[in-house]
Design an enzyme around this catalytic site. Structure first.
Site, PDB file in Angstrom:
ATOM      1  N   ALA A 236       0.867  -1.180   0.000  1.00 21.26           N
ATOM      2  CA  ALA A 236       0.000   0.000   0.000  1.00 21.26           C
ATOM      3  C   ALA A 236       0.901   1.227   0.000  1.00 21.26           C
ATOM      4  CB  ALA A 236      -0.889  -0.010   1.231  1.00 21.26           C
TER       5      ALA A 236
ATOM      6  N   GLU B 168      -0.762  -9.416  -0.536  1.00 15.43           N
ATOM      7  CA  GLU B 168      -2.205  -9.659  -0.333  1.00 15.43           C
ATOM      8  C   GLU B 168      -2.948  -9.728  -1.669  1.00 15.43           C
ATOM      9  OE1 GLU B 168      -2.230  -6.334   2.442  1.00 15.43           O
ATOM     10  OE2 GLU B 168      -3.202  -7.638   3.910  1.00 15.43           O
TER      11      GLU B 168
HETATM   12  N1  COA Z   1       4.550   3.162  -0.793  1.00 15.52           N
HETATM   13  C1  COA Z   1       4.932   4.311  -1.363  1.00 15.52           C
HETATM   14  N2  COA Z   1       6.070   4.449  -2.042  1.00 15.52           N
HETATM   15  C2  COA Z   1       6.852   3.357  -2.146  1.00 15.52           C
HETATM   16  C3  COA Z   1       6.523   2.113  -1.583  1.00 15.52           C
HETATM   17  C4  COA Z   1       5.294   2.060  -0.875  1.00 15.52           C
HETATM   18  N3  COA Z   1       4.867   0.905  -0.329  1.00 15.52           N
HETATM   19  N4  COA Z   1       7.499   1.233  -1.864  1.00 15.52           N
HETATM   20  C5  COA Z   1       8.413   1.900  -2.584  1.00 15.52           C
HETATM   21  N5  COA Z   1       8.045   3.175  -2.756  1.00 15.52           N
HETATM   22  C6  COA Z   1       8.726   4.241  -3.492  1.00 15.52           C
HETATM   23  C7  COA Z   1       9.929   4.763  -2.712  1.00 15.52           C
HETATM   24  O1  COA Z   1       9.522   5.741  -1.758  1.00 15.52           O
HETATM   25  C8  COA Z   1      10.758   5.346  -3.833  1.00 15.52           C
HETATM   26  O2  COA Z   1      10.183   6.568  -4.224  1.00 15.52           O
HETATM   27  P1  COA Z   1      11.120   7.885  -4.441  1.00 15.52           P
HETATM   28  O3  COA Z   1      12.036   7.485  -5.573  1.00 15.52           O
HETATM   29  O4  COA Z   1      10.146   8.957  -4.808  1.00 15.52           O
HETATM   30  O5  COA Z   1      11.843   8.075  -3.162  1.00 15.52           O
HETATM   31  C9  COA Z   1      10.512   4.354  -4.980  1.00 15.52           C
HETATM   32  O6  COA Z   1       9.295   3.689  -4.683  1.00 15.52           O
HETATM   33  C10 COA Z   1      11.603   3.301  -5.100  1.00 15.52           C
HETATM   34  O7  COA Z   1      11.720   2.636  -3.856  1.00 15.52           O
HETATM   35  P2  COA Z   1      13.106   2.455  -3.096  1.00 15.52           P
HETATM   36  O8  COA Z   1      12.822   2.259  -1.644  1.00 15.52           O
HETATM   37  O9  COA Z   1      14.048   3.578  -3.437  1.00 15.52           O
HETATM   38  O10 COA Z   1      13.656   1.108  -3.761  1.00 15.52           O
HETATM   39  P3  COA Z   1      14.659   0.062  -3.117  1.00 15.52           P
HETATM   40  O11 COA Z   1      15.035  -0.865  -4.219  1.00 15.52           O
HETATM   41  O12 COA Z   1      15.745   0.741  -2.395  1.00 15.52           O
HETATM   42  O13 COA Z   1      13.791  -0.758  -2.040  1.00 15.52           O
HETATM   43  C11 COA Z   1      11.843  -1.924  -1.234  1.00 15.52           C
HETATM   44  C12 COA Z   1      12.730  -1.563  -2.443  1.00 15.52           C
HETATM   45  C13 COA Z   1      10.621  -2.642  -1.768  1.00 15.52           C
HETATM   46  C14 COA Z   1      12.641  -2.860  -0.304  1.00 15.52           C
HETATM   47  C15 COA Z   1      11.474  -0.632  -0.468  1.00 15.52           C
HETATM   48  O14 COA Z   1      10.944   0.291  -1.400  1.00 15.52           O
HETATM   49  C16 COA Z   1      10.435  -0.848   0.593  1.00 15.52           C
HETATM   50  O15 COA Z   1      10.756  -1.351   1.659  1.00 15.52           O
HETATM   51  N6  COA Z   1       9.181  -0.468   0.333  1.00 15.52           N
HETATM   52  C17 COA Z   1       8.108  -0.525   1.278  1.00 15.52           C
HETATM   53  C18 COA Z   1       7.647  -1.934   1.444  1.00 15.52           C
HETATM   54  C19 COA Z   1       6.538  -2.023   2.482  1.00 15.52           C
HETATM   55  O16 COA Z   1       6.734  -1.780   3.657  1.00 15.52           O
HETATM   56  N7  COA Z   1       5.346  -2.374   2.019  1.00 15.52           N
HETATM   57  C20 COA Z   1       4.228  -2.582   2.853  1.00 15.52           C
HETATM   58  C21 COA Z   1       3.386  -1.365   2.963  1.00 15.52           C
HETATM   59  S1  COA Z   1       1.987  -1.759   3.990  1.00 15.52           S
END
Ligand code: COA
Length: 260
Positions: A66, A114
């Protein structure tokens, strides 16, 4: 119809729906949830669509969860509505009468995991990573994950993944039955379409009733499920496809199903 956050491509009775916010790793914001709701309404009405493949754009993510920017603004009242809206859309996907294959092409975290769980079949790329990392954000899964993950892979394992927020590699996901097959990333979509094609070649009345019968396992006791199975089996025997399928076998020819 066109959608802000999704791509829709329909060909040979197969609809490929691609979640399309690659710069945010296809995170599910309100618009995406609304678009998913609408696209499945459209696909239900489209009689030319037999099978749906759901995937993410880019090479990194199916859906990274999300949208955390939106989550950050929730309060108690809006959070309940937020979870219920997502659950309602994912329930629509789970209960969809046409088969839905998730082609998980990278991260499937939180709402992404999910969403994959709500689909009927899951295929994954070798770089896929599943997980329910919500506790890292001070919340729990809200789009059905605590229920569907436990039903699919068992309660003990679901408890571990939800409490630790550990990511699940594609190999591990295969080992524990979270995905049906794992392919190299560049083959995943073709393999999903290949599976979809196999399904489009059958009589679609039977396919849809089979989806309904198998999905009933999560809702019913064995007795209730068997009663439903007998009724759906009987319904199949009222179709033209049943006559065609059985006659073709006896006449040693290929069946020509009309989906009637
Ligand atoms: N919601 C909003 N934005 C998200 C997102 C999310 N769930 N997951 C990734 N993004 C965005 C990041 O903020 C980033 O945006 P920006 O470039 O404007 O800063 C972009 O997507 C790329 O993500 P980034 O974190 O830089 O990539 P990464 O390869 O370093 O890491 C993940 C990948 C998936 C490990 C990391 O993005 C992450 O942990 N995301 C959240 C996962 C999560 O907790 N999901 C459950 C939500 S309930």
């Amino acid at each position: 119809m066109s959608y802000q956050t999704l791509l829709l491509d329909v060909k040979d009775n197969i609809a490929v729906v691609t979640l399309n916010r690659p710069d945010k790793l296809n995170a599910l914001n309100t618009q995406t949830i609304n678009d998913l709701n609408s696209v499945f309404d459209e696909l239900k009405e489209n009689e030319g669509v037999y099978v749906i493949v759901l995937t993410g754009s880019g090479e990194k993510a199916f859906v990274a969860g999300a949208d955390i920017k939106e989550l950050n603004k929730l309060d108690i009242i809006s959070a309940k509505e937020f979870a219920e809206k997502g659950q309602q859309v994912f329930n629509k996907i789970e209960k969809f009468d046409k088969p839905i294959i998730a082609a998980v092409n990278g991260f499937a975290l939180g709402g992404g995991c999910e969403l994959a769980l709500a689909c009927h079949i899951r295929l994954a790329s070798d770089n896929a990573k599943f997980g329910q990392p919500e506790v890292n954000l001070g919340i729990i899964p809200g789009y059905g994950g605590s229920q569907r993950l436990a039903r699919l892979i068992n309660t003990g394992r679901a408890m571990e993944y939800i409490l630790t927020a550990d990511m699940i590699s594609a190999d591990e996901a295969y080992r524990i039955g979270l995905v049906n097959k794992v392919y190299p990333l560049n083959e995943l979509l073709d393999k999903a379409i290949e599976m979809a094609k196999k399904i489009t070649g059958k009589g679609q009345q039977a396919i849809r009733l089979a989806v309904k019968a198998v999905k009933a396992v999560d809702q019913m006791s064995l007795n209730e499920g068997q009663n439903l199975e007998a009724s759906l089996f009987a319904l199949c025997c009222g179709t033209e496809d049943f006559k065609e399928g059985t006659s073709a076998f006896l006449e040693k020819r290929k069946p020509e199903f009309k989906n009637k």
